[in-house]
Design a protein around this motif. Sequence first.
Motif, mmCIF file in Angstrom:
data_model
loop_
_atom_site.group_PDB
_atom_site.id
_atom_site.type_symbol
_atom_site.label_atom_id
_atom_site.label_comp_id
_atom_site.label_asym_id
_atom_site.label_seq_id
_atom_site.Cartn_x
_atom_site.Cartn_y
_atom_site.Cartn_z
ATOM 1 N N ALA A 271 23.527 34.154 33.756
ATOM 2 C CA ALA A 271 24.607 33.687 34.634
ATOM 3 C C ALA A 271 24.055 33.225 35.979
ATOM 4 O O ALA A 271 24.456 32.174 36.507
ATOM 5 N N SER A 272 23.117 33.988 36.538
ATOM 6 C CA SER A 272 22.556 33.611 37.846
ATOM 7 C C SER A 272 21.822 32.278 37.742
ATOM 8 O O SER A 272 21.859 31.455 38.667
ATOM 9 N N ASN A 273 21.172 32.038 36.610
ATOM 10 C CA ASN A 273 20.440 30.789 36.430
ATOM 11 C C ASN A 273 21.368 29.602 36.220
ATOM 12 O O ASN A 273 21.112 28.506 36.732
ATOM 13 N N ILE A 274 22.460 29.817 35.478
ATOM 14 C CA ILE A 274 23.454 28.748 35.326
ATOM 15 C C ILE A 274 24.002 28.363 36.695
ATOM 16 O O ILE A 274 24.103 27.182 37.044
ATOM 17 N N MET A 275 24.350 29.382 37.491
ATOM 18 C CA MET A 275 24.926 29.120 38.815
ATOM 19 C C MET A 275 23.934 28.400 39.719
ATOM 20 O O MET A 275 24.298 27.482 40.459
ATOM 21 N N TYR A 276 22.679 28.799 39.667
ATOM 22 C CA TYR A 276 21.679 28.153 40.515
ATOM 23 C C TYR A 276 21.507 26.684 40.116
ATOM 24 O O TYR A 276 21.519 25.788 40.978
ATOM 25 N N VAL A 277 21.356 26.429 38.829
ATOM 26 C CA VAL A 277 21.089 25.060 38.370
ATOM 27 C C VAL A 277 22.249 24.131 38.727
ATOM 28 O O VAL A 277 22.039 23.051 39.294
ATOM 29 N N VAL A 278 23.487 24.530 38.397
ATOM 30 C CA VAL A 278 24.625 23.622 38.655
ATOM 31 C C VAL A 278 24.799 23.372 40.156
ATOM 32 O O VAL A 278 25.208 22.281 40.570
ATOM 33 N N GLY A 279 24.472 24.374 40.964
ATOM 34 C CA GLY A 279 24.604 24.204 42.407
ATOM 35 C C GLY A 279 23.627 23.206 42.991
ATOM 36 O O GLY A 279 23.835 22.687 44.094
ATOM 37 N N GLN A 280 22.542 22.912 42.249
ATOM 38 C CA GLN A 280 21.516 21.998 42.750
ATOM 39 C C GLN A 280 21.794 20.533 42.400
ATOM 40 O O GLN A 280 21.066 19.652 42.844
ATOM 41 N N TYR A 281 22.822 20.270 41.575
ATOM 42 C CA TYR A 281 23.038 18.894 41.103
ATOM 43 C C TYR A 281 24.439 18.379 41.458
ATOM 44 O O TYR A 281 25.223 18.046 40.568
ATOM 45 N N LYS A 298 33.912 28.474 35.015
ATOM 46 C CA LYS A 298 32.889 29.464 34.620
ATOM 47 C C LYS A 298 32.553 30.357 35.810
ATOM 48 O O LYS A 298 32.370 31.580 35.658
ATOM 49 N N LEU A 299 32.498 29.777 36.990
ATOM 50 C CA LEU A 299 32.248 30.580 38.204
ATOM 51 C C LEU A 299 33.379 31.584 38.418
ATOM 52 O O LEU A 299 33.137 32.722 38.821
ATOM 53 N N CYS A 315 30.465 33.325 44.173
ATOM 54 C CA CYS A 315 31.188 32.884 45.378
ATOM 55 C C CYS A 315 30.344 31.925 46.217
ATOM 56 O O CYS A 315 30.844 30.910 46.717
ATOM 57 N N ASP A 316 29.056 32.237 46.361
ATOM 58 C CA ASP A 316 28.165 31.371 47.144
ATOM 59 C C ASP A 316 27.997 30.007 46.475
ATOM 60 O O ASP A 316 27.979 28.967 47.153
ATOM 61 N N THR A 317 27.860 30.019 45.138
ATOM 62 C CA THR A 317 27.701 28.753 44.407
ATOM 63 C C THR A 317 28.974 27.928 44.483
ATOM 64 O O THR A 317 28.932 26.701 44.636
ATOM 65 N N PHE A 318 30.127 28.592 44.377
ATOM 66 C CA PHE A 318 31.415 27.907 44.491
ATOM 67 C C PHE A 318 31.519 27.202 45.850
ATOM 68 O O PHE A 318 31.906 26.026 45.931
ATOM 69 N N LEU A 319 31.134 27.902 46.922
ATOM 70 C CA LEU A 319 31.160 27.316 48.257
ATOM 71 C C LEU A 319 30.247 26.097 48.338
ATOM 72 O O LEU A 319 30.632 25.041 48.864
ATOM 73 N N LYS A 320 29.056 26.235 47.790
ATOM 74 C CA LYS A 320 28.076 25.135 47.848
ATOM 75 C C LYS A 320 28.588 23.912 47.101
ATOM 76 O O LYS A 320 28.469 22.774 47.584
ATOM 77 N N ILE A 321 29.180 24.119 45.920
ATOM 78 C CA ILE A 321 29.691 23.005 45.117
ATOM 79 C C ILE A 321 30.876 22.343 45.827
ATOM 80 O O ILE A 321 30.968 21.109 45.891
#
Length: 579
Positions: A271-281, A298-299, A315-321
């Motif tokens: 899950a942490s890796n999915i969140m990291y990858v999607v947040g970078q693109y 999914k988040l 939550c952090d990835t959601f904010l970034k996206i």
Amino acid sequence: MQYVKMYTFFMVHLQAILPPTTKIPEAYANGSSEEQAFIQNLALFFTSFYKSHIRVLESTQDNISALLMGLEYLINISYVDDTEVCLDYWNSLVLELFELHNNLDNPAVTVNMMGLQMPLLHGMVDGLGPQISQRRQLYAAPMSKLRMLMICRMAKPEEVLIVEDENGNIVRETMKDNDVLVQYKIMRETLIYLSHLDHEDTEKQMLKKLSKQLSGEDWNWNNLNTLCWAIGSISGSMMEEQENRFLVMVIRDLLNLCEITKGKDNKAVIASNIMYVVGQYPRFLRAHWKFLKTVVNKLFEFMHETHPGVQDMACDTFLKIVQKCKRKFVIVQVGESEPFVSELLSGLPTTVADLEPHQIHTFYESVGHMIQAESDLQKRDEYMQRLMDLPYQQWVEIIGQAHQSVDFLKDQDVIRTVLNILQTNTSAASSLGTYFLSQISLIFLDMLNVYRMYSELISSSIAEGGPYASKTSYVKLLRSVKRETLKLIETFLDKAEDQPQIGKQFVPPMMDPVLGDYARNLPDARESEVLSLFATIINKYKAAMIEDVPRIFEAVFQCTLEVRMEVVNHCSRLCGFNM
């Protein structure tokens, strides 16, 4: 040529001491301190020699063979943990190759990447073209192996919050490792250059390694982590069409891996890796609404996952996206009946039900960014009212109870609830800016009354209990509410557009509850945030505040100066005593 002779002589003897087939990382781990020192010195020798003399070694076929063998040794040594010197060298070599490659493909363009500029003229490129192509071909095989090294060894980026502790448990990271962050930046830069040199090889190696994760052949936490960190690090280095195709395959495989893998720790790592990858693109997400919606939903699922670190990262990835794609959430997409933000607000209580207060604050900041992107005034106000409905209803209930009995506000649980409501408002104000005006206007005067009451409680506690009373948990809690009140007002005024009427609306009511309170209070009960707030107000509204400046100075200058002089005198007495 003396250097070439020395180098070839050296390589002959090195092969006798350390055969090319040696698994250097294993040998290093099991070796004596002298043998480990030898490997480290070997790394220093290769990197130092190549920095000065690598072009000489490229001159003849015999020299090239010895050069390629040396690079093979250096790549194997780079898999050892204690050889950071290799990383710096690889970065400089790949940068040099990238600049030549970039100038060959774009002869009239000045390279300007990561702060470096290397212009080449047309005539220079025409003459050097064959040599540059040969050089790129010469290093193709070592660079392919170097890509695999970077993929396998990629350092942890700052955004990843889930780590493996010394006992092998998956936990939330509590402290950032600055050395690792520096290493990640160098490796990311190196891998971006490598990707530009050969996009196809980069994609092929990453997808092959990911398929081994799915098959179980290469599955473990570290292998998946470094692979996904590497995938995230090269965002923007491919052509958009290739990047889109690549990312779809990556996310599809990661989601499949999450479905078929058992165990909470395993799922947390995936899950942490999915969140990291999607947040970078974000570029891909902006171009593919259905994918973006799937990722965000999914988040929301991950926000109900109580494994340490997963909710924070969701939550952090959601904010970034949201910060990168906010317009997409406020327009009606094809196949949808309403904007996503409206759908989100309808299910808001369910989405945040399992989140901690600080995570809810991040969530509110994210939704604030969405609402801020809405250009229709009526819709924007409606969305904000729906967003703030939960904390506002709590606030109204608390103020209603306080009107019946002011002692209700003295209960510690109530104080904590008040603090949480104010923090939620601050988070929303930070992203909504001027558009938060109608919401803060609803609670502003009651908020100042609560501020005044808590300030009086603090002063009476310190007057009765002395300076040590300010250290009690109760007084600290009361002061937290005061500080958050000041922070909320400062955040709103700072983020709001430069509109003098906003200053005129909010400053006069604060004069006595905030400024007067500061002047009247005991020194130990004064909040330095008052000074910060009024500095922000003066800087923001300048000329509009001229009439209020004398009163502000009157309230803060003399009493603050007295405290500073008291501190100076105290320090002087201490110094005199020590002497």
